[in-house]
Scaffold this motif. Sequence first.
Motif, PDB file in Angstrom:
ATOM      1  N   ASP A 517      -2.918   5.671  -5.095  1.00 53.30           N
ATOM      2  CA  ASP A 517      -3.505   4.490  -5.731  1.00 53.30           C
ATOM      3  C   ASP A 517      -2.456   3.499  -6.239  1.00 53.30           C
ATOM      4  O   ASP A 517      -2.783   2.596  -7.010  1.00 53.30           O
ATOM      5  N   LEU A 518      -1.227   3.664  -5.792  1.00 53.94           N
ATOM      6  CA  LEU A 518      -0.145   2.816  -6.295  1.00 53.94           C
ATOM      7  C   LEU A 518       0.310   1.816  -5.230  1.00 53.94           C
ATOM      8  O   LEU A 518       0.213   2.091  -4.034  1.00 53.94           O
ATOM      9  N   PRO A 519       0.832   0.669  -5.651  1.00 56.91           N
ATOM     10  CA  PRO A 519       1.411  -0.260  -4.679  1.00 56.91           C
ATOM     11  C   PRO A 519       2.677   0.344  -4.059  1.00 56.91           C
ATOM     12  O   PRO A 519       3.592   0.750  -4.772  1.00 56.91           O
ATOM     13  N   VAL A 520       2.713   0.402  -2.748  1.00 59.21           N
ATOM     14  CA  VAL A 520       3.862   0.930  -2.020  1.00 59.21           C
ATOM     15  C   VAL A 520       4.289  -0.122  -1.005  1.00 59.21           C
ATOM     16  O   VAL A 520       3.473  -0.587  -0.204  1.00 59.21           O
ATOM     17  N   THR A 521       5.560  -0.501  -1.051  1.00 55.42           N
ATOM     18  CA  THR A 521       6.085  -1.501  -0.127  1.00 55.42           C
ATOM     19  C   THR A 521       7.181  -0.864   0.718  1.00 55.42           C
ATOM     20  O   THR A 521       8.082  -0.210   0.180  1.00 55.42           O
ATOM     21  N   ARG A 522       7.101  -1.059   2.029  1.00 52.30           N
ATOM     22  CA  ARG A 522       8.132  -0.546   2.924  1.00 52.30           C
ATOM     23  C   ARG A 522       9.094  -1.656   3.305  1.00 52.30           C
ATOM     24  O   ARG A 522       8.691  -2.780   3.608  1.00 52.30           O
TER      25      ARG A 522
END
Length: 586
Positions: A517-522
């Motif tokens: 449920d967390l913002p994850v950026t690659r």
Amino acid sequence: MTATAAPPLRIGNASGFYGDRLAAVHEMLTEGPVDVLTGDYLAELTMAILGRDQLADPDRGYARTFLRQMRASLATVMERRVRVVTNAGGLNPRGLADRLTELADSLGFEPRIACVTGDDLLFRAEELNLGTPLTANAYLGAFGIARCLDAGADIVVTGRVTDASLTVGPAIAHFGWTRDDLDALAGATAAGHVIECGTQATGGNYALAHELHGRDPDHPGFPIAEVFADGTSVITKHARTGGAVTVGTVTAQLVYEIRGARYPGPDVTTRLDTVRLDQEAEDRVRISGVEGEAPPPDLKVGLTGISGFRNEVEFLVTGLDAPAKAAQAERQLRAALDDRGPADLRFEFVPARDPHGDTQDDATARLRAVARDHDPAVIGRRFGAAAVELALGSYAGFHISAPPRDARPDGVTVTHALVPATEVEHTVITPDGVRERVEHPVRTRTLTEVPEPPLPQPPPAGPTRTAPLGLVVGARSGDKGADANVGVWATTDEGWRWLAHTLTADALRELLPETADLPVTRHLLPGLRAANFWIEGLLAPGTARREGLDPQAKGLGEWLRARRLPLPESLLAATRAPAPLPEEGP
């Protein structure tokens, strides 16, 4: 001037944190030549530790182990004319410089000592809208260090500067770089980032340890950056020390605690997506091609604070009906506390190894009651006393693991803010006692994310086998305040193609359910065959306060590598990685 037109400046690092190997300074000075010896003591949590030290004694606030190291090694420093640059000054660089002068006098030496100050913003926290932190320190750059060295300093003591500045500052002074030499500054920043964490660059904490072929992994040597005039560098170590320097160990450190392809600093923004690594020889990895951009107009400020207080009591529950006994103890303690209870009271039940075991320890379960509150009096000794009062009127076999004790600080929070660089007075005190202000960059550039580069061609389809991800990739993870990063890299071009197409942000969330449920950026870094994942809020409300066993996300990458998914048989064969343990299945 080209990288080969002049000999490089050999910069060794002998400390990656406050508490690192005490003998490392002696080792680095005696195992081989270095021109400059750096020491990084200031992890984010360290600032809070030093802040609590100063609450007890305002004259403290610096890394005292540095004085012990100099007592043992100052004679060698002076004899070999090695210049020392360290951020061990912490919250009190002038205080450490004074103690160091006293130490040198007692040993019969007269080193020229300078210090860098101006990072401490605690007295201006309200004015700068920084709240009410325990510590507030801006991350200063390298030009103050360079000015101290230009003024003839043998030893430079700083407060909070960026870790890489300990390397960049000596290079500026040695090669005469200006603020316009952005590529050179960026190259030195990359080198500084690699060596700042000590033996993590030479095989320490390395995920793919089987690659190092047993080269004394238990006592790795500390790293050296040979920095050339154009900012190109070679990462190496002293020949007789343990560990190894490989493209893999350098990659692992480059992706440690970063956010994206732009690595911002007070002097330059380093483009990590331009880094080229080459294994030049055994234990020699060249870093080249690094491009720099103007730094952002703001400085990062690290803020720490005590996140309240905590106390705990552990009930020991032996034998039969342990859950029911534990439930009774929880009911009784809650009732006993009633309206004087803490803001947060949690219970954790740990079953016995065997309720019918051959030893009483095996037959004993544990019920841990953890209380937190902003008022230490609420959860002080009277909290433990409330548990003790139950001793003769609770479950059969009642006992607790320790007598009541006072509340203690509940770790710390670490957050960050931005302030305009022009609001910070970057100041040096030269060896002659002259105070000089260091000007901030005139050219700045607002930080933006680098668009994701085009994906490489996907690898050809083929058979797969479900196995742990770590059999084909390495990973390293870390913390930045409430956020965490996981850098993942492949060791081959085929592995990189598979990684880029397979391990997306959504795939990471599936593999690590705690991030769902967390913002994850690659962020892809093709030159390193790496992908960095920035996970927002995983450690909220800050470092060392997250519930669980890993409040700084140091093991997050290894958890990811242990997760299982379909892996191409071709990659499994190419990596020659150890086979899974039998109980993990095919």
